[in-house]
Design an enzyme around this catalytic site. Structure first.
Site, PDB file in Angstrom:
ATOM      1  N   TYR A   1      52.208  68.220  65.938  1.00 59.55           N
ATOM      2  CA  TYR A   1      52.731  68.415  64.587  1.00 59.55           C
ATOM      3  C   TYR A   1      51.784  67.849  63.525  1.00 59.55           C
ATOM      4  O   TYR A   1      51.514  68.492  62.502  1.00 59.55           O
ATOM      5  CB  TYR A   1      54.117  67.770  64.488  1.00 59.55           C
ATOM      6  CG  TYR A   1      54.701  67.776  63.106  1.00 59.55           C
ATOM      7  CD1 TYR A   1      55.134  68.959  62.505  1.00 59.55           C
ATOM      8  CD2 TYR A   1      54.838  66.593  62.382  1.00 59.55           C
ATOM      9  CE1 TYR A   1      55.682  68.957  61.230  1.00 59.55           C
ATOM     10  CE2 TYR A   1      55.381  66.581  61.110  1.00 59.55           C
ATOM     11  CZ  TYR A   1      55.796  67.772  60.535  1.00 59.55           C
ATOM     12  OH  TYR A   1      56.330  67.767  59.281  1.00 59.55           O
TER      13      TYR A   1
ATOM     14  N   LYS B   1      54.162  74.760  58.183  1.00 63.20           N
ATOM     15  CA  LYS B   1      55.435  75.053  58.859  1.00 63.20           C
ATOM     16  C   LYS B   1      55.756  76.548  58.859  1.00 63.20           C
ATOM     17  O   LYS B   1      56.443  77.039  59.754  1.00 63.20           O
ATOM     18  CB  LYS B   1      56.579  74.277  58.185  1.00 63.20           C
ATOM     19  CG  LYS B   1      56.472  72.754  58.358  1.00 63.20           C
ATOM     20  CD  LYS B   1      57.476  72.032  57.474  1.00 63.20           C
ATOM     21  CE  LYS B   1      57.335  70.514  57.625  1.00 63.20           C
ATOM     22  NZ  LYS B   1      58.134  69.778  56.630  1.00 63.20           N
TER      23      LYS B   1
ATOM     24  N   TYR C   1      62.198  71.823  49.838  1.00 62.63           N
ATOM     25  CA  TYR C   1      62.966  70.593  49.977  1.00 62.63           C
ATOM     26  C   TYR C   1      64.230  70.655  49.130  1.00 62.63           C
ATOM     27  O   TYR C   1      64.997  71.602  49.201  1.00 62.63           O
ATOM     28  CB  TYR C   1      62.108  69.369  49.609  1.00 62.63           C
ATOM     29  CG  TYR C   1      60.764  69.376  50.284  1.00 62.63           C
ATOM     30  CD1 TYR C   1      60.663  69.657  51.667  1.00 62.63           C
ATOM     31  CD2 TYR C   1      59.605  69.145  49.580  1.00 62.63           C
ATOM     32  CE1 TYR C   1      59.423  69.656  52.298  1.00 62.63           C
ATOM     33  CE2 TYR C   1      58.363  69.145  50.208  1.00 62.63           C
ATOM     34  CZ  TYR C   1      58.289  69.411  51.567  1.00 62.63           C
ATOM     35  OH  TYR C   1      57.084  69.419  52.180  1.00 62.63           O
TER      36      TYR C   1
ATOM     37  N   SER D   1      52.860  70.691  54.755  1.00 59.32           N
ATOM     38  CA  SER D   1      54.072  71.426  55.149  1.00 59.32           C
ATOM     39  C   SER D   1      53.947  72.934  55.050  1.00 59.32           C
ATOM     40  O   SER D   1      54.791  73.662  55.579  1.00 59.32           O
ATOM     41  CB  SER D   1      55.261  70.974  54.305  1.00 59.32           C
ATOM     42  OG  SER D   1      55.635  69.668  54.663  1.00 59.32           O
TER      43      SER D   1
ATOM     44  N   VAL E   1      52.774  68.527  50.595  1.00 63.23           N
ATOM     45  CA  VAL E   1      52.489  67.329  49.799  1.00 63.23           C
ATOM     46  C   VAL E   1      51.005  67.170  49.477  1.00 63.23           C
ATOM     47  O   VAL E   1      50.631  66.278  48.721  1.00 63.23           O
ATOM     48  CB  VAL E   1      53.001  66.028  50.462  1.00 63.23           C
ATOM     49  CG1 VAL E   1      54.514  66.004  50.531  1.00 63.23           C
ATOM     50  CG2 VAL E   1      52.384  65.836  51.833  1.00 63.23           C
TER      51      VAL E   1
END
Lengths: 305, 305, 305, 305
Positions: free
Chosen positions: D188, D66, D241, D63, D259
């Site tokens: 992605y 991102k 998150y 992530s 992660v």
């Protein structure tokens, strides 16, 4: 009871009412139907039947097919399916993802889209030639071998599959879908695309009359009494999306609607009845159809309550 | 139908089952009841009645009172109340605030706490002496002038009022409660505190039989046919919190449960029946009571479906 | 940096903008304010200050008080309070009950109403004379003994208490409120009713500058560095209801708004600033105030990022 | 500031702590990593850098990618993208469908999966050779042409695509995805599969330092100051998150976790820092990594607050 006269009164009275409903247009094929169509067909347990209007004209049964796929899966698998689908009303619009996520991929009941998709997934496992075998089951219970899929409608649904694909992938993520998502959707969209008349629907739903013992042509019951009773219970609590309570309240019969404008209802010891009028109210149920059934139980002074 | 024998079979068979339920203890008064109590009382439309066990012993009717308060408010105000309460299943645990907030203070149905609190608020407006008048209505429909509130239980509920106070303030914020919150709660907790036996409950629920035309002692119907029918529809779709579908599915009758361990059910053309066993299952309904009613409709081969 | 000139430019530029905001009217007292009021007060860590417009006029600080009550409770109890309140953004409108129910009565953060009500409940336990002691704390950090409650506003809030009463009862039901609901609300509504000017607010918020070491008049820091840092972190993630991300995004400073039209923001090593303009945007934050602060960080080319 | 000594202290102190975290295993490839790996790399704005442990070893950035895809899309399209993605914290676990449904397919922010999938969809439109061009951008900002995708990880993600496929179909149903779902997912999953070391990540994130003006090798800024500032604001409010508030609270820097066990954080005027330790806490963030960064801002007494 003079059912024929009552059906004609209902036809006349509901034709005079101002309609505010809209024909479903989320897939273009459905939007082509004539909004003025209207028919009723009532099949009594004594073998007599009554009809008015366009009761022999076929239309897209859409979600009404969920009752027939549930009947077949229960016939094949019995109550073992309830670990993958619940039996409680959803209390939410019919395609909500919210409850599905909170309940870890177990749909609330077999009549919301998610539940019908799980039923489709089970049938893909249980049937040798799923689309052929399911169609044959529908033809048999309706007693009419001419019933068919509408391939154009099925293809149109597949082009607008995203909402249902989202539901199916979510359930697959939770481990509650075993087949490929597109295979489940293909079967499900075919099932919904079946075209039937009010007459054919009323005949098919006789399998839910008299504890499953009613059968127009055969000796044995299609469903055992317990399963027929359970499907009726599910129809009365979950058959009308977010208007299920309203339907039980104003009409008082188990039933199921579809966005093609059809509604089938069952008075277990007396009759099955199908009505068709394409324009839908804001909850997605046939506006004139709802009124017609409310008049039917009011005029006959019969309901399960 | 030999109802007496069936009730005795049910009593024997359910006594052999292992119970995993727990008596409600969220208010201390309720926790004092003997968990081994069990009784059934069945009142037929032909005037005959049948009973086993502790069917004459009184217990806290709790949420079963919601059906009686709804009956009274419908008798007084008719269908005008439905702009303040819905008729759809909640699909959520019985005391959830979530749906109430999304739906701007309009409870989903009169059998969740929020809905019963709105009914209480209307009765506060309609009744001259609310607590006395409501009690008199219950005594009259049960045909027993000795029925009474349990002031200790009502006081104990008031001490643990926070969840219901939260609901009522929220609805008042949305403009759907007219009286002071504590006044609404006082009336509501009294209503729930009524102590009745299975016999008294079965007698009281005869007002929902035969389209409201059944009456043990009087000439006129207590409820008009439409209202009796509507209350039955509400019971079958919404009477058992998050287990309403399961109840319709396995038992197939309109009914209502309470956390005191009582359940009343109605077979509209045949009988009303009350059962009592204090231990509750995980959904808050009497565990042995649910089994007893399932056996009743299985053994009698009767349900509305 | 010529702050005075920048403040004057901001005042001129924002006065030319078309306002679409609305003064808060949910309590009548708030609705009486002149919507044309506008002031800024900027207090630098070097002791200098700058101001324009109505920066000395007092207004209802409302939710800005939540930062001050949090500062006091952290000073008294330290990080032990975080078992009763979270530190995560709410991602929902500021008064939603939903998340509170899912998270069992633990509010997401101290700046949503539920969180501030828990802070109030703790202060009721910790302070000998809660209303007097809290007011004294505010007077001390602002360095102005003339600051006071507006009893009319507090009384008006109490008359419209239902939403907050609902929240507080819900948390009490979950065991997260120890005092009587009305006592908590009385303290909370008084806290929100405090009237302060931009000047007084900017002075008060200096306790969050330079790791709590900035103090206009005293030798010791009011807050230890860790606590000052944590309150700034909470302001930047949770200070603006459902517009907190937008504020961090466009302005880039920790801050807190109130429905009285005030906003206070902090540039930890440089200045505290208060702005006041009563009309609110759709998210409940001062419309012109948001623009003014965006211009401030753009013109000064300073933000924490 | 003796950063090298501080990093070594942090390494020693966090190695002594008892770890309760678990390496991510939802895709088998990720589960193969050695849980004992640990490294930090800190890159100062003065050009100096400091490192300990396995800071040169590459791992799956997941992530963290991102932030890099958002940087590229903002560079290409500027603020025009915000009509398709929000900037508010989600207040919910990172992959929840609920909020997405309530907000009609507009993800709350670009760092939840749904938001990153919309960013991927935009990049598919904007880039000529999407996978090649994105990888080149990452290589350029990190100053290392050896960075690459891990095709095994990307393929493994595709085999477990259901949750993300569900999200993407839902957004496509709402009209917020333009390309085929599988094409979006392929891009992605490749983006997330990039393997980089702490050193490479810290170098890459220098584009967010000094208002985007910091650049190790080039004359021009990669991002204009406004965009760098906005990405920092998004990282501090939405980067972790359901633990974003906790990160701002205890660490006080903008940052982003993955992660794979990596975390990158930015102190805008001082340094960028990357830390890696595979075991994750219950919120999905590196357990030892979070502790290491908390120690860093405590020991240096530096944070943006």
């Amino acid at each position: 009871m003079n059912y024929q006269q009552i059906l004609e009164e209902i036809t006349a009275e509901t034709s005079a009412l101002k309609n505010t409903g809209k024909v479903a247009t989320y897939i273009p094929e459905l939007g082509k139907v004539d909004p003025g169509k209207f028919g009723i067909y009532l099949q009594c347990t004594d073998g007599k039947s009554y009809a008015t209007g366009d009761s022999h004209e076929r239309f897209s049964i859409q979600s009404i097919s969920k009752v027939l796929s549930l009947a077949l899966v229960l016939k094949l698998k019995g109550n073992s399916i309830w670990n993958r689908i619940g039996v409680e009303p959803s209390g939410d619009p019919f395609n909500s993802l919210v409850q599905l996520e909170y309940e870890k991929g177990i749909p609330r009941n077999p009549f919301i889209n998610a539940g019908a998709l799980v039923v489709a997934d089970i049938l893909l496992t249980e049937l040798k030639n799923p689309k052929e075998d399911f169609l044959q089951f529908v033809r048999d219970v309706a007693g009419d071998q001419s019933i068919n899929y509408d391939e154009k409608v099925a293809a149109s649904e597949m082009q607008h599959k995203d909402r249902n694909a989202s539901l199916t992938h979510l359930m697959k993520d939770f481990g509650n879908i075993n087949h490929e998502v597109d295979a489940v959707l293909d079967f499900y969209f075919h099932q919904c695309s079946i075209v039937m008349s009010c007459k054919q629907l009323a005949k098919a739903f006789t399998i839910f009359l008299n504890y499953g013992k009613y059968d127009l042509s055969k000796e044995a019951a299609v469903l055992n009494p317990m399963l027929a009773k359970r499907i009726n219970a599910l129809m009365i609590t979950c058959g009308f999306y977010d208007e299920s309570g309203e339907f039980a309240f104003s009409i008082g019969l188990p039933g199921k609607s579809g966005v093609g404008g059809g509604i089938v209802a069952v008075h277990p010891r007396h009759y099955s009845v199908a009505v068709w009028s394409p324009p839908l109210n804001s909850k997605g149920n046939s506006e004139r159809g709802m009124r017609a059934l409310e008049l039917l139980t009011t005029k006959t002074e019969q309901s399960v309550f």
